[in-house]
Design an enzyme around this catalytic site. Sequence first.
Site, PDB file in Angstrom:
ATOM      1  N   HIS B  81      55.636  62.653  -0.700  1.00 19.05           N
ATOM      2  CA  HIS B  81      56.014  61.328  -0.192  1.00 19.05           C
ATOM      3  C   HIS B  81      56.462  60.392  -1.310  1.00 19.05           C
ATOM      4  CE1 HIS B  81      51.682  59.945  -0.760  1.00 19.05           C
ATOM      5  NE2 HIS B  81      52.278  58.795  -0.982  1.00 19.05           N
ATOM      6  N   ASP B 218      51.333  67.924   0.372  1.00 21.32           N
ATOM      7  CA  ASP B 218      52.052  66.734  -0.091  1.00 21.32           C
ATOM      8  C   ASP B 218      52.323  66.792  -1.596  1.00 21.32           C
ATOM      9  OD1 ASP B 218      53.222  64.290  -0.325  1.00 21.32           O
ATOM     10  OD2 ASP B 218      51.591  63.142   0.582  1.00 21.32           O
ATOM     11  N   SER B 656      48.824  57.520  -5.378  1.00 19.02           N
ATOM     12  CA  SER B 656      49.523  58.657  -4.776  1.00 19.02           C
ATOM     13  C   SER B 656      50.197  59.493  -5.853  1.00 19.02           C
ATOM     14  CB  SER B 656      50.576  58.176  -3.785  1.00 19.02           C
ATOM     15  OG  SER B 656      49.979  57.869  -2.566  1.00 19.02           O
TER      16      SER B 656
END
Lengths: 729, 729
Positions: B81, B218, B656
């Site tokens: 992402h 991810d 992230s």
Amino acid sequence: MRGLLTSCLVLMLAVPVFADEGMWLPNQLPMIGQALEAAGLDTPPANFADLTGDPMGAIVSLGGCSASFVSPQGLVVTNHHCAYGTIQFNSTPENNLLENGFVARSPEDELQAAPGARVYVTLAVSDVTDEILAKVPDEADGAARFEAIENAEKELIAGCEETPGHRCRVASFHGGLQFRLYDQLEICDVRLAYAPPSSIGKYGGDIDNWMWPRHTGDFSIYRAYVGPDGLPAEPSPDNVPFQPKHWLKIGRDGVDEGDFVMVVGFPGRTNRYRLASEVDEAITWSYPRRIKRYQEMLDIIARETEGRTEAQIAYAGLISGLNNGLKNNQGMLAGFAHSKSVERKQAMEVELAAWIAADPDREARWGAAVSELESILDKQRAHRERDEALSSIKWNQLLSTTSRAYRLARENEKPNAERKMGYQERDLPRIRARIERSARTYDARVDMALLRRALERYDEVPASERVPALDNWFGLDGELETAEAIAGTLHNMYMATDLADSAGRLALLDLDRAALEASEDPFVRLAVALYPTWIEMEKVEEALDGRLLEARPRFMEALLAFETALGAEIYPDANGTLRVTFGNVIGYTPQDAVVYLPFTTAEGVAAKATGEVPFDAPQPLLDAIAAADYGPYRSEAVGSLPVCFLSDVDTTGGNSGSATLDSKGRLVGLLFDGNWESMISDWDFLTDVTRSIHADVRYMLWVMDRIDGAENLLREMGIKPSFAAGSER
Amino acid sequence: MRGLLTSCLVLMLAVPVFADEGMWLPNQLPMIGQALEAAGLDTPPANFADLTGDPMGAIVSLGGCSASFVSPQGLVVTNHHCAYGTIQFNSTPENNLLENGFVARSPEDELQAAPGARVYVTLAVSDVTDEILAKVPDEADGAARFEAIENAEKELIAGCEETPGHRCRVASFHGGLQFRLYDQLEICDVRLAYAPPSSIGKYGGDIDNWMWPRHTGDFSIYRAYVGPDGLPAEPSPDNVPFQPKHWLKIGRDGVDEGDFVMVVGFPGRTNRYRLASEVDEAITWSYPRRIKRYQEMLDIIARETEGRTEAQIAYAGLISGLNNGLKNNQGMLAGFAHSKSVERKQAMEVELAAWIAADPDREARWGAAVSELESILDKQRAHRERDEALSSIKWNQLLSTTSRAYRLARENEKPNAERKMGYQERDLPRIRARIERSARTYDARVDMALLRRALERYDEVPASERVPALDNWFGLDGELETAEAIAGTLHNMYMATDLADSAGRLALLDLDRAALEASEDPFVRLAVALYPTWIEMEKVEEALDGRLLEARPRFMEALLAFETALGAEIYPDANGTLRVTFGNVIGYTPQDAVVYLPFTTAEGVAAKATGEVPFDAPQPLLDAIAAADYGPYRSEAVGSLPVCFLSDVDTTGGNSGSATLDSKGRLVGLLFDGNWESMISDWDFLTDVTRSIHADVRYMLWVMDRIDGAENLLREMGIKPSFAAGSER
């Protein structure tokens, strides 16, 4: 045929079974004693075969729900949702018992149950297969077979019900391979002794329905009354508490994870032995169709009742039922999506076919069993679109009432014994009660809108399937503007009818054929016009059903022989008769990385509390939980007060309210729901995830003791109250 | 003030801390060595204080996301992402990389990242508190303090950025108690080396966002390039892979439940040391208001884009962001509903006040700290309704662009060093990139409808709060028909403007003040008309911020001293700077009777697969899972191939893509999300339920190896491929 069956049954005995799957007939229990012992049963299995002994003598049916005696003076414990109608019936604007709950401090305070409430005590079960099949002529076709069996059943029931206060039924097993006659005492003076408020008894409401983790105290207590002579009697102040021969002892210490539990009750209906094609039809046609129809009905009701509070109240029950059905059917499809049920059935059928083909004797007996069954099913399926549309039309409140009244008048022309089942004298009170209940659940605008939509759906069936009487009545002659024709006719009918109130509808039951045929009420006239069609369709259907009554048993016979050869013990599909299922207290893994523990706790009740329905836990309850004031009801193993628990027993609708017993036959909970993953268990039991949900006896007792101070009832159930007399109510 | 601070910091050292909570500065790690050792760290904590050593030299920022070097030739691993924009940017109708994924079989195949993509390598951090505070005049009021600090920061940054290829920032800690200068290498040639398809990298999509159990792979891999001289350079074919001093070794065997893990990255922002009143404001005002606004915006966008595919695509990103914000804010309120955060803060403030009052010295220093802070906050809150309405207006795409362009032109009249931060030469590329990106995210009808609603909301603020320039422009003179006045003016503005395409908007950046003031474009004219108001409001705000820059540190000083006295070690709130958090692999109990295990498995990926986005797992993946073909990546302890895992490390947005390291500093996963219960962790860390979610390195490697055959990349990362060369792509 019977000889063969017996030899098969002999083969079946004393083979290992899974601990969880199976809704066993009480007389099967001695045969699966090893499995029961392995699961942990600590009493002789033979005890359960004695229906009037301990504990089976304590188990009763409420008709649709299960229950059990828990005191020598006739206290009956069942689910709150099974007593819901009675609690609602006794509620007033000043004292809403659904909101406040109810505690009878003495028997004088007890409240009469809603009309039609019954307690059925099973007295005897007898195998009547031979008697019934002896009445079937050797070369009977479907229609003759159906009629012969129905007549034999009526005769057996009539004989059984000669004893006053008895209610009897004949149930068929394995699709007609066996028949049993059930003789029950019908107690019709039933009173409410205790109910928690809905904020305990229905905590979580529709949101938590079918769900784990669960925190619902789903229990209530009735008392059964009989006449001074001990026989069933209409409600009267002179009646006295019924004294059952046996009642359940309360297992105040409950059960722990892994412990043996058994559930005794009246499961309604399962389809475990259906063909792959039948499961497939359910998945690809029946449930999707029903989901669509329920959703359509909900939309129509919402639209037609908008802004009209009274109409909304009238349809609240139906809405709740439709939503429940919708959630059930959707869960069913979700479950089937991963279950591979059809594939496994298909594989089994291939194996079965190979096993049959491997032996000339078997081939001769059963070689055509599946194909014959499939061919009858295909004939039924041929009209399923039409039948589904017509069933929606017949379901209309006014039309169903006039149709039933006219049918009754026609049947009344015959002697009682020859009348159609469902229209005999013994059936009249139920027909009447149903119309009485409809007084509160009818609204002309909604009724009309639903019928209109049903007619529009019917109008989509092909020409070959049409019902001329219906087409004529509504002017569905294939011209344009059908929708307008339907709407116009319906509008006129609802304007002209006198049946808007239930008194008018009830009065129909007293009219004879001539009087009804002379009626100018449009719904009576429509019922009369449609009567020949319905009778004709019924005959076609019964002829097919008669053929099924031969084909299904033949298939089941083959399947039973095959399974027995594989070493499996077989239980019959649920059919509303008394069953025992056993297993253990056990959680499960609903999905990857998630574990559901088998017990919920009082702290979980508090964690869900929002102050809003359905999570409106009462403040005294929350205070007692905050204080962890659980007394002797606390479980050391769980580390708190257990509220609900899971087990792998095998249950379905109708089991609601069933006693959950421990290894010594003591009451340790009440079955009240299945989990989300169990929805498809009516078709397919998945050992890993199919679970039943029970209210824990410790939560029930704690609520009665600590929150409601129901000392008198606790003492009567053999429990010494542990908290001071000061009720918090 | 500095003297006192130092003595407080000395007190803070070597005290026990919780293993889970805490976003530590790297130089704090040696001081909490005991806690690190207790949690299981197996390397000297002092290693982590060396930012250019191993492993910290491998940790990089992408600006908004975190990442790390995993090869000597500059491979950078981060979340899918985080690389989403680049994958999208390189997608064509013929080859949609979001759908297909991407494997560069050799460096020549690598794809240029989206414009603006950067890799920041932290080179040095220095404490500049003294330098900055020395510039603040002794008796400075709020405005003077704010300006002095801003000027000092600008000067430090300018000095730091004199070295070519460096990007610098000054970050404040504890609300201005400390300041640090961060010196980073800014690598601006970044290329995509590997991305799984979204059906792996975004598996579960928005539905699973914030959720456990999670099954998202991810991760993606970039490569950083520099000029032949080794210095950052604009993208060019002549560039060569960047050779980091350090890169992470891959811990192919992963971690087990209970194992030590640490996460190193750049958490964005937390508010752990705010006052109870600030938390309360967030719960009762800010989040409810924002939820309402987001919902309103979503409704408007849905309405205005209905049936217009292009407009829908243009706003897909914003819709996704608003939905994510909505889910986040709703989860935040749900979390606060049970956390008792405000109550605990209040209790702590009472204790703090008592501790301060107990000592005359403390009373003299900090007795007024909280009340001074509250009084400034009250002043800010006084205008919050108006400020919120105005921020929606300023957010309008056209007006924000013209306002920024005019502000830039005004700032350009000054020497670069004196220009406002955000409008200096170093800021121009970002301003330009932002307008460029807006080319694909603009639709006049939506932009107008959102502005119209913002103006209507503004129109509800009381007379004393109004902005005359705005009222004059839109004719909001208190007469009737306001809505029509706004709609009419807006319609004319959008008809007349030349700024509908981004080229027109970009051109504005080249105009000087006079040119802009001569413009007849209505949005430029409105920006010019509003400019004095915005500047005036900014001054008021900065004066308050300047006072906060004195009051907040004073409060934090007291709090730090108090906590230190209690024996607690303190980490500063996240502020986008490099942090280390450590803890263990551990599941949790999300609710009564439910346990979340710390690992999900490949079988869980298959169980979620529906064939539909976002559960459209690719068939080769499902086939490999069905065959349990996991090679050496299977975990014995988990009993399968682990996909994601939970830990109690303390992370937030910005983390992230952060490397998850084991006790020896090896890469064992990538942090990519927090759980639902962790949403309030920006305000309050709840030890029992706050969890971070990591992609397991074994799943990442298995996908690259077994599914994608990315042998070249695996070998470069030091992993010998375990599956035959035949890629399934």
